[in-house]
Design an enzyme around this catalytic site. Sequence first.
Site, PDB file in Angstrom:
ATOM      1  N   GLY A 130      50.629  26.928  39.320  1.00 35.58           N
ATOM      2  CA  GLY A 130      50.057  25.610  39.038  1.00 35.58           C
ATOM      3  C   GLY A 130      48.569  25.701  38.751  1.00 35.58           C
ATOM      4  O   GLY A 130      47.733  25.419  39.615  1.00 35.58           O
ATOM      5  N   TYR A 131      48.241  26.124  37.543  1.00 35.91           N
ATOM      6  CA  TYR A 131      46.843  26.220  37.128  1.00 35.91           C
ATOM      7  C   TYR A 131      46.523  25.106  36.124  1.00 35.91           C
ATOM      8  O   TYR A 131      45.711  24.228  36.372  1.00 35.91           O
ATOM      9  CB  TYR A 131      46.572  27.575  36.465  1.00 35.91           C
ATOM     10  CG  TYR A 131      46.191  28.711  37.396  1.00 35.91           C
ATOM     11  CD1 TYR A 131      46.753  28.841  38.649  1.00 35.91           C
ATOM     12  CD2 TYR A 131      45.270  29.683  36.987  1.00 35.91           C
ATOM     13  CE1 TYR A 131      46.410  29.897  39.487  1.00 35.91           C
ATOM     14  CE2 TYR A 131      44.916  30.745  37.820  1.00 35.91           C
ATOM     15  CZ  TYR A 131      45.488  30.845  39.069  1.00 35.91           C
ATOM     16  OH  TYR A 131      45.143  31.894  39.875  1.00 35.91           O
ATOM     17  N   SER A 132      47.179  25.159  34.931  1.00 38.46           N
ATOM     18  CA  SER A 132      46.804  24.275  33.809  1.00 38.46           C
ATOM     19  C   SER A 132      47.075  22.809  34.127  1.00 38.46           C
ATOM     20  O   SER A 132      48.040  22.469  34.824  1.00 38.46           O
ATOM     21  CB  SER A 132      47.610  24.644  32.568  1.00 38.46           C
ATOM     22  OG  SER A 132      47.513  26.018  32.309  1.00 38.46           O
ATOM     23  N   SER A 164      55.628  27.139  34.140  1.00 36.12           N
ATOM     24  CA  SER A 164      56.859  27.846  33.729  1.00 36.12           C
ATOM     25  C   SER A 164      57.830  27.962  34.895  1.00 36.12           C
ATOM     26  O   SER A 164      57.416  28.268  36.022  1.00 36.12           O
ATOM     27  CB  SER A 164      56.521  29.251  33.245  1.00 36.12           C
ATOM     28  OG  SER A 164      55.626  29.197  32.180  1.00 36.12           O
ATOM     29  N   GLU A 247      48.166  38.676  36.329  1.00 31.98           N
ATOM     30  CA  GLU A 247      49.086  38.121  35.323  1.00 31.98           C
ATOM     31  C   GLU A 247      48.935  38.880  33.997  1.00 31.98           C
ATOM     32  O   GLU A 247      49.915  39.328  33.402  1.00 31.98           O
ATOM     33  CB  GLU A 247      48.813  36.628  35.090  1.00 31.98           C
ATOM     34  CG  GLU A 247      49.701  36.072  33.976  1.00 31.98           C
ATOM     35  CD  GLU A 247      49.497  34.600  33.652  1.00 31.98           C
ATOM     36  OE1 GLU A 247      48.433  34.048  33.991  1.00 31.98           O
ATOM     37  OE2 GLU A 247      50.403  34.006  33.046  1.00 31.98           O
ATOM     38  N   GLU A 382      41.658  33.483  21.877  1.00 25.78           N
ATOM     39  CA  GLU A 382      40.205  33.279  21.778  1.00 25.78           C
ATOM     40  C   GLU A 382      39.533  33.471  23.139  1.00 25.78           C
ATOM     41  O   GLU A 382      38.447  34.051  23.238  1.00 25.78           O
ATOM     42  CB  GLU A 382      39.896  31.881  21.228  1.00 25.78           C
ATOM     43  CG  GLU A 382      40.270  31.673  19.765  1.00 25.78           C
ATOM     44  CD  GLU A 382      41.770  31.585  19.517  1.00 25.78           C
ATOM     45  OE1 GLU A 382      42.518  31.224  20.460  1.00 25.78           O
ATOM     46  OE2 GLU A 382      42.212  31.888  18.395  1.00 25.78           O
TER      47      GLU A 382
END
Length: 397
Positions: A130-132, A164, A247, A382
């Site tokens: 649970g990051y984004s 995910s 990751e 990027e």
Amino acid sequence: MSNHQHGEEFRDQVRAWLAENCPAGARGAGPMSIGSRSIPLTPDLQAWRERMAEQGWTVPTWPEEYGGADLDRDQYRILIEELKRINARTPLTGRGVNYIGPTILEYGTDDQKARWLPLIARGEGGWAMGYSEPAAGSDLASLTTRAVLDGDHYVINGRKTWTSDAVDCDYIFVLVRTSPDKPKHDGISLILVAMSQAGVQVQPIRLLSGASPFCETTFENALARADDIIGGVDNGWTVGKRLLQFERSTHAGINISGSQGGRTEESGVPEVVLRYAGNESGHIGDPALRKRLTRYTMSGAAQQLTQQRIIEELKSRAPGFASSAVKLSGALLKQEGDELMIDAMGIRGLGVDESTFEKSELAVTRAWLYGKSLTIAGGTKEVQLNIIAKRVLGLPD
Ligand SMILES: Cc1cc2nc3c(=O)[nH]c(=O)nc-3n(C[C@H](O)[C@H](O)[C@H](O)COP(=O)(O)OP(=O)(O)OC[C@H]3O[C@@H](n4cnc5c(N)ncnc54)[C@H](O)[C@@H]3O)c2cc1C
């Protein structure tokens, strides 16, 4: 078996043990356990995971007291070679053994290590990340999910996106804002949350490839134990970035924490290109395609050598900023291979339905579509280039 032997003696013992203990149904391509309690395993895969966990070989380099086998670099390499030799599937994979486990090993307290690591090593529970958030992707430090201390628990409110596999997971590690008054990087913590509570709701998101591994995960007064913050309150930016290196190293095949080696190779690009664009004597007539395949094969060899070199140079479980470089080159290589296969297959590469296209053709098409995500997931192309420029090459801002 003793894990303290070396060289050929160790190899012989590993080989004999694997011959006896790796069931037929755990060899060859196919699903692998991520530890999820809601994804049933075949009896063979279940037995394989349990036997390997008993040996400490789901996390071979972890200390024995936390469920590992304390293997050194050489023994680890031998184990991986032997697993590959019999085409054994990785017994346990996912964010538990590969991301949060090594992070707890590095930053956890003794109590956290004792409570979480053996459970992770045995594959008791799948893990989501649970990051984004809808407004915090590349600019992750802008995250707004809040955690407020209430007695011996934190109360969590907010929304995470692109989580995910969350629908199949039992736990989630979450970056939360614990101190909103501090500068944005300084008020973040990494906390472990059980997903089987009313305060955690998961909504699947469907993808271009047809699969639906993505979810949106909402926290509404969700509870987490206060002593499940990893690496200290407000230290989540540092700890969370280290987890991202695990990751990226996993994506790049250079994380030696989990058992990565038994994974079976995907369809070979040269074989597919030859099948569709080769003539009867096995030659590719189109010089441009030939050139691309040669370049792809050479880049693949360079990528593998770089992976090996980095693993040999490792002083810890995963490299630092170099993980960004190898992750990016691996993702670009995979996309290049996918493009090559699709181009060689012509119309057969654009299959959508099972009645007119072979299963193997549809698999290539899906992999090509899914491959687009590899330069987004785990930090975009990027963002990796920025990290490489600043941290690896030392270029000025
Ligand atoms: C397959 C997949 C699985 C994922 N799984 C998870 C998961 O389990 N858990 C989780 O928390 N997240 C997950 N993510 C989310 C992923 O981490 C984010 O999508 C990613 O970090 C990019 O964030 P964003 O989508 O908000 O894009 P943005 O950050 O909005 O980026 C949009 C574009 O702007 C560019 N950009 C942004 N900032 C800069 C900059 N400073 N310099 C140059 N260009 C820039 C980006 O490169 C990109 O092209 C997953 C993503 C994918 C594709």
